[in-house]
Motif scaffolding. Structure first.
Motif, PDB file in Angstrom:
ATOM      1  N   UNK A  40      45.941  24.671 -33.129  1.00  0.00           N
ATOM      2  CA  UNK A  40      46.648  23.509 -32.543  1.00  0.00           C
ATOM      3  C   UNK A  40      47.777  23.044 -33.435  1.00  0.00           C
ATOM      4  N   UNK A  41      47.811  23.500 -34.691  1.00  0.00           N
ATOM      5  CA  UNK A  41      48.877  23.102 -35.634  1.00  0.00           C
ATOM      6  C   UNK A  41      50.142  23.922 -35.402  1.00  0.00           C
ATOM      7  N   UNK A  42      50.012  24.967 -34.528  1.00  0.00           N
ATOM      8  CA  UNK A  42      51.161  25.847 -34.331  1.00  0.00           C
ATOM      9  C   UNK A  42      52.340  25.138 -33.673  1.00  0.00           C
ATOM     10  N   UNK A  43      52.116  23.994 -33.043  1.00  0.00           N
ATOM     11  CA  UNK A  43      53.207  23.251 -32.427  1.00  0.00           C
ATOM     12  C   UNK A  43      54.079  22.564 -33.474  1.00  0.00           C
ATOM     13  N   UNK A  44      53.463  22.312 -34.622  1.00  0.00           N
ATOM     14  CA  UNK A  44      54.198  21.556 -35.645  1.00  0.00           C
ATOM     15  C   UNK A  44      54.722  22.438 -36.762  1.00  0.00           C
ATOM     16  N   UNK A  45      53.973  23.489 -37.095  1.00  0.00           N
ATOM     17  CA  UNK A  45      54.363  24.340 -38.218  1.00  0.00           C
ATOM     18  C   UNK A  45      54.165  25.788 -37.824  1.00  0.00           C
TER      19      UNK A  45
END
Length: 587
Positions: A71-76
């Motif tokens: 889910x962090x792939x949207x930010x980093x």
């Protein structure tokens, strides 16, 4: 278009159009949420569903399995990796993941029968290598393909069933295995019978169920007609419709006693000399279609009629199964000249159904032979008085010739006469040729035994023997006797001496005895009997000189039959019974 371009395009669509990606056929696995920027592992209270990869994939490889998503792939920018058996541990390289995008791939065909599942750990880090998600466990199951045939546990299965068994009887069980997944049709085996040899009396005679159990489905098993069946059996997966293999089942039909023994010859006639015991009359042969040397084949013979007096017996010879008929007693031509024997045969094991019992008729003709005369009785006892006068009749002892039709003449002879006291004439009259003495050494317990012969005039003559036992009664023909003929005395303080008296006659003619001192010796000696009249008490009447003396005593039995007996007496110079110390004391 290259694989890398396709992969980048897919990653772009995944990032830009997430809803579209969720409808894609590939499974998307998202890391569960962490409590603090992924720096600390978070316990999970659920289990992720396993991923599936079919075995024996044809490619091209690498082939996408699923997408791993943070889910962090949207930010980093997230960098993905996998570890564990099948990834970076043996067997290495089966699975790979795209560093950017998280595409999980299989690189070569898998074999479920070698390994049914793999467990790898997926990781997510940032550009600096810092963990941004707790490692996530991925279970990759290898789904089955029908790539294995069933295999029988044996090439040939052996079973047996008893003849005459009822429909439904279980014969045997066969077993096959399949390496494919037993929870799927690929591994579910169905059995069938492809062929039966021979096909008599019915085809099929047997069936097989889904468990491999072979049963009888038709009546008519008969070992004597078909002793063995050969079945070609098939095991096929897909519940009998898929890949298949075959094996052989050999079924032996075991014997039951459904065949009665039969005489090879139902009637026989033989001739046999009389008087022979244990002689072979004949052998009775039988046939039996059951298995040799089993209780259903072994014969038992019985003489059911005609064996008057039980003069015959019959046994079974184990090796041949023949009936051995012998005489148990000597046959007598003069009594029975012919026997008609009825012999039946059965088996040791009872028949399984009602079968007729075979019977043979044996006719035995008895042949006449010259037989020895027979004394009647064989042992004869008589009582006579001893000292019977010479020429007196002791007994009449005759023999009978059993050969009545031969009309033979019987003569008599002396067989054994130990003392030579007897003689016999041709009329069987036995007389005394010498006086018989009850006290003779040839008489035991008052009886004298002699043997006589009876001869017929056959050629050669037959001889019978008879025994005469003569009991001799006693007469008073023996006088009393003194046992001790020498005694010693001391001439001072003399001690009486005891003399024993015996009589060879029976007690009625023996004691009590009496004694008398003869030749005017009463002045020197006194002789008296003890109270029972058995022993003589001899005493010196006065003191005598040292010398030897001859004393004459007359001893009477109870019938006053007497005998005069001389006794040597040695008198020694001594006292009492000290004479034993004077061994040199002369007469």
């Amino acid at each position: 278009m290259s694989f890398q371009l396709v992969f980048l395009l897919f990653l772009f669509l995944h990032e830009v159009y997430p809803e579209t990606q969720r409808s894609n056929e590939l499974h998307v696995v998202t890391f569960p949420s962490s409590s603090a920027a992924g720096l600390r592992r978070q316990k999970r209270d659920w289990v992720l569903p396993p991923l599936s990869v079919s075995e024996n994939e044809q490619g091209p490889f690498p082939k996408a399995v699923a997408w791993i998503k943070s889910t962090r792939a949207k930010a980093i920018t997230v960098y993905y990796s996998i570890t564990g058996p099948g990834a970076d541990a043996p067997p290495e390289g089966l699975f790979t993941i795209t560093k950017i995008g998280g595409g999980l791939y299989v690189t070569q065909p898998l074999d479920r029968e070698s390994q049914a599942q793999y467990i790898v750990m997926s990781h997510a880090v940032d550009i600096n290598g810092r963990t941004i998600e707790d490692p996530m466990e991925l279970i990759i199951k290898v789904t089955d393909q029908n790539d294995n045939r069933p295999e029988f546990t044996m090439n040939t299965f052996l079973g047996n069933i008893s003849e005459g068994s009822a429909v439904g009887a279980v014969v045997m069980k066969v077993t096959a295995t399949d390496k494919d997944d037993p929870t799927m049709d690929n591994g579910v085996i169905g059995y069938s019978i492809l062929n039966q040899e021979p096909k008599e009396p019915h085809s099929p005679m047997f069936s097989i169920n889904k468990f491999g159990t072979i049963s009888l489905v038709a009546n008519g098993l008969d070992r004597e007609a078909v002793a063995e069946y050969k079945l070609i059996i098939q095991a096929a997966d897909m519940d009998g419709k898929g890949l298949s293999t075959t094996a052989t089942a050999i079924i032996t039909v075991t014997d039951q006693n459904d065949q009665a023994p039969q005489f090879k010859t139902a009637q026989e006639t033989v001739s046999l000399p009389e008087n022979e015991v244990g002689v072979l009359v004949m052998k009775l042969a039988v046939t039996d279609l059951d298995v040799p040397h089993t209780p259903a084949w072994n014969a038992k013979y019985t003489i059911v009629r005609g064996n008057t007096g039980n003069v015959f017996n019959i046994t079974t010879e184990p090796s041949s199964n023949d009936g051995i008929l012998r005489t148990a007693k000597g046959l007598d031509y003069e009594t029975t000249r012919q026997y008609t024997l009825f012999v039946t045969v059965e088996n040791e094991e009872p028949f399984t159904s009602i079968l007729p019992t075979a019977t043979a008729t044996i006719t035995v003709n008895v042949e006449d032979v010259s037989e020895a005369p027979i004394f009647n009785p064989l042992v004869k006892s008589v009582v006579v008085e001893e000292n019977l006068p010479i020429g007196s009749t002791v007994a009449v002892y005759t023999a009978i010739d059993p050969d009545k039709e031969m009309k033979q003449t019987v003569t008599y002879r002396m067989g054994n006469d130990p003392a030579g006291w007897l003689e016999i004439n041709n009329n069987g009259v036995i007389k005394a040729k010498q006086p018989m003495d009850r006290e003779s050494i040839f008489v035991k317990d008052d009886t004298y035994t002699a043997m006589f012969l009876a001869l017929d005039n056959a050629s050669p003559p037959a001889t019978g023997t008879g025994t005469l036992v003569v009991e001799l009664t006693d007469v008073n023909d023996n006088s009393p006797e003194i046992v001790e003929r020498e005694v010693r005395f001391c001439n001072k303080e003399t001690v009486p001496q005891i003399l024993n008296v015996v009589d060879r006659d029976t007690p009625i003619y023996a004691g009590p005895f009496k004694v008398q001192v003869l030749r005017d010796e009463e002045k020197n000696w006194t002789a008296t009997m003890n109270d029972k009249g058995e022993h003589i008490i001899l005493t010196m009447a006065k003191e005598l000189k040292h010398n030897g003396y001859l004393l004459l005593l007359r001893v009477f039995d109870t019938d006053n039959k007497y005998q005069d007996i001389s006794i040597k007496v040695m008198v020694c110079n001594c006292k009492g019974d000290e004479f034993s110390l004077y061994a040199q004391c002369p007469y």
